[in-house]
Write an enzyme that holds these catalytic residues in place. Sequence first.
Site, mmCIF file in Angstrom:
data_model
loop_
_atom_site.group_PDB
_atom_site.id
_atom_site.type_symbol
_atom_site.label_atom_id
_atom_site.label_comp_id
_atom_site.label_asym_id
_atom_site.label_seq_id
_atom_site.Cartn_x
_atom_site.Cartn_y
_atom_site.Cartn_z
ATOM 1 N N TYR A 1 1.106 -1.096 -0.113
ATOM 2 C CA TYR A 1 -0.068 0.302 0.428
ATOM 3 C C TYR A 1 1.003 1.494 0.125
ATOM 4 O O TYR A 1 2.243 1.422 0.673
ATOM 5 C CB TYR A 1 -1.232 -0.097 0.857
ATOM 6 C CG TYR A 1 -2.065 0.916 1.591
ATOM 7 C CD1 TYR A 1 -2.707 0.360 0.104
ATOM 8 C CD2 TYR A 1 -2.275 2.333 2.054
ATOM 9 C CE1 TYR A 1 -4.184 1.657 0.238
ATOM 10 C CE2 TYR A 1 -3.548 2.943 1.691
ATOM 11 C CZ TYR A 1 -3.743 2.155 0.838
ATOM 12 O OH TYR A 1 -5.728 3.482 0.705
ATOM 13 N N ASN B 1 -22.606 -14.191 -6.688
ATOM 14 C CA ASN B 1 -22.896 -15.142 -6.760
ATOM 15 C C ASN B 1 -23.066 -15.871 -4.933
ATOM 16 O O ASN B 1 -21.645 -16.218 -4.503
ATOM 17 C CB ASN B 1 -23.367 -16.284 -7.868
ATOM 18 C CG ASN B 1 -25.168 -16.715 -7.355
ATOM 19 O OD1 ASN B 1 -25.314 -16.240 -6.491
ATOM 20 N ND2 ASN B 1 -25.139 -17.217 -8.492
ATOM 21 N N ARG B 2 -23.910 -16.638 -4.819
ATOM 22 C CA ARG B 2 -23.498 -16.854 -3.155
ATOM 23 C C ARG B 2 -24.909 -17.497 -2.693
ATOM 24 O O ARG B 2 -25.768 -17.602 -2.864
ATOM 25 C CB ARG B 2 -22.902 -16.085 -1.401
ATOM 26 C CG ARG B 2 -24.070 -14.567 -1.299
ATOM 27 C CD ARG B 2 -24.113 -13.922 -0.557
ATOM 28 N NE ARG B 2 -22.706 -13.272 -1.627
ATOM 29 C CZ ARG B 2 -22.318 -12.182 -1.469
ATOM 30 N NH1 ARG B 2 -21.839 -11.957 -0.010
ATOM 31 N NH2 ARG B 2 -20.947 -11.078 -2.258
ATOM 32 N N SER C 1 -19.879 -4.151 0.051
ATOM 33 C CA SER C 1 -18.600 -3.728 1.108
ATOM 34 C C SER C 1 -19.427 -2.739 1.591
ATOM 35 O O SER C 1 -20.264 -1.841 1.674
ATOM 36 C CB SER C 1 -17.599 -3.212 0.125
ATOM 37 O OG SER C 1 -18.248 -2.225 -0.598
ATOM 38 N N ASN D 1 -14.734 4.618 5.278
ATOM 39 C CA ASN D 1 -15.848 4.521 3.765
ATOM 40 C C ASN D 1 -17.204 5.124 3.847
ATOM 41 O O ASN D 1 -17.111 5.789 2.032
ATOM 42 C CB ASN D 1 -16.134 2.950 4.380
ATOM 43 C CG ASN D 1 -15.318 1.788 4.588
ATOM 44 O OD1 ASN D 1 -14.566 1.973 4.074
ATOM 45 N ND2 ASN D 1 -14.238 1.422 5.738
#
Lengths: 351, 351
Positions: free
Chosen positions: A60, A198-199, A175, A148
């Site tokens: 990073y 997808n899950r 997220s 965020n």
Amino acid sequence: MSKRSLTQRAIIFQSHGDPSQVLSAKTLPDLPPPPPSSLSVRFALSPINPSDINVIQGIYPSQPHVRTSKEVELDEYYIPGNEGLGIVEEVGSSGSEFSEGDWVIMKRSQAGTWASAAILDPKDVIRIPRKPNPSKLTEAHAATLTVNPPTAWGMLTKFIELKEGDWVVQNGANSAVGQAVIQIAKRRGLQTLNFVRNRPNFAELKEQLSSIGATQVFTYDDLSDKATKQKIKEVTAGKEIRLGLNCVGGKETSLMATLLGKDAHLVSYGAMSKQPLSLPTSLFIFKNLTSHGYWQSRWYQDCSPQERDAMFNDILDMIEDGSVRSPLKWRIKTDGFRLVISPRTRNLDID
Amino acid sequence: MSKRSLTQRAIIFQSHGDPSQVLSAKTLPDLPPPPPSSLSVRFALSPINPSDINVIQGIYPSQPHVRTSKEVELDEYYIPGNEGLGIVEEVGSSGSEFSEGDWVIMKRSQAGTWASAAILDPKDVIRIPRKPNPSKLTEAHAATLTVNPPTAWGMLTKFIELKEGDWVVQNGANSAVGQAVIQIAKRRGLQTLNFVRNRPNFAELKEQLSSIGATQVFTYDDLSDKATKQKIKEVTAGKEIRLGLNCVGGKETSLMATLLGKDAHLVSYGAMSKQPLSLPTSLFIFKNLTSHGYWQSRWYQDCSPQERDAMFNDILDMIEDGSVRSPLKWRIKTDGFRLVISPRTRNLDID
């Protein structure tokens, strides 16, 4: 004013690598009372963002500063943690605008929040105003306020002027940023097309995202499905989508980009697939697509204090009026990596 | 005023496909004298641009209008050709700002210039002012003035303000646009890093491009070579490159993009490799890269007449002062495709 020492435990690393290998929890020397123009703060909550993992891996661009501590026989070490809610424990003798008990968040990046306490320069923190009770601003809100929601706010604000009823498409919609996008967009009267992996529990996730304001929720698999494209045409009633938000990259993003209309902006803030962003050149030339990146750390460097305050006030207003709730999952799971900073029970806790 | 008919031969197609299969040369009915508010023009030179091939293949967003002609037993046909130098043969009886012998270029896209003559609306053409002799403005300059130099001019002007001594990197540097970029950049005191395909006569091409003002010329192979990266660092003296121009796409462009500095703009105007534009997301997020497309047809639609005239005047000045020369190769070879429009000897001639 009392002069108190604070015990200090922290997550540290001494060399970059796999977090499960290089991180350890250490008891560090007690923090002395704050010097005259400093503050001592206790960290009430310190989130883990994907970028924190990248910091530890050494990939990073921002890094925490190196520390040394002879007393605990550590030559050089780093305390990770970019974001967190600090509670002012004591104000240095020369005073400042802060008072004991104030909630503060970090203005300087990589402040090292994965610790129980720190001595900070007042210039490096921002006080979070708390409305009289009942305030909807929880500790979890405040601790996750730096990265965020501002990323979502910035991406919805800085690239294109959207009008009520306009559509925004995003991937990684579950997220923390994605959830903030859904909520801020909803509050502004914008409509969102949301894509997630997808899950097995997709129906449940769809329900959750819908409950916070998602207009439509699809899986990446749907992107290859003509029926979905047709459905999207129907729900958008032919209205061109001019803002796409991407934290995934790879094939899914190439497909998502084809949903964008003319003169659209695709804004990338992550690359969770670790695949590059690959787009047909024709989208740029003939549909006038512009592709940008968004990095909240840069925004903080570039913005004026007035802009920054206006942004926080807008987000705090949305929290207080219930438009922006705590993230559904504000703990991020990483493989084989379990940390609990004791003794603060509500602190960093990954499993 | 005389009333003359003009014989008309044209390259036509009736259905999209491989140019070598679908194109044919036809003698069409003589053009009548121009109606009152029209012009008749002879086309002196009609270039072939890569986009013309795409128009014929049916993969380009703009298309020529359909024509019908009962006299030659053609149901529906199209005359391709977007760009060309027309010489005014006759002005319709209601007059206009044009005079016999004026040089005109096409304002409307896909006007159908692959023909010996046409009747045009004065609103659809632009007169090219010719300075008193000796003018450096050749027919080849004028015929190729609509697309390539304006594309180079627009990309060097519209995305970032460059200062004398700044660097621009481009691929396809020997394309007509690439050559115009080199010359316009040179005239503005900018420096260019130019990439081309490796080839047996690379040294000769490098010499040619250097002779028109290229600061540095490399091959795409050099992009994977550490010594080249080091050399580029040396010649740019660490100065960050903030504008990249791309007509290739694919891996070469991914590599070229890594030469760009912070806050750079990558502008794509072609995709000769037919590969998508694939870029690491980190360039967008952390280096604040912005990726755009440039399409001269859109610019003509969006610009004001004043902007358009200012652009043409700037380019014409550069032609007159010798900064912008005719393209080194203004005939484009395509495989298995040979066309000569007779009887005009200087017309379309591909082999």
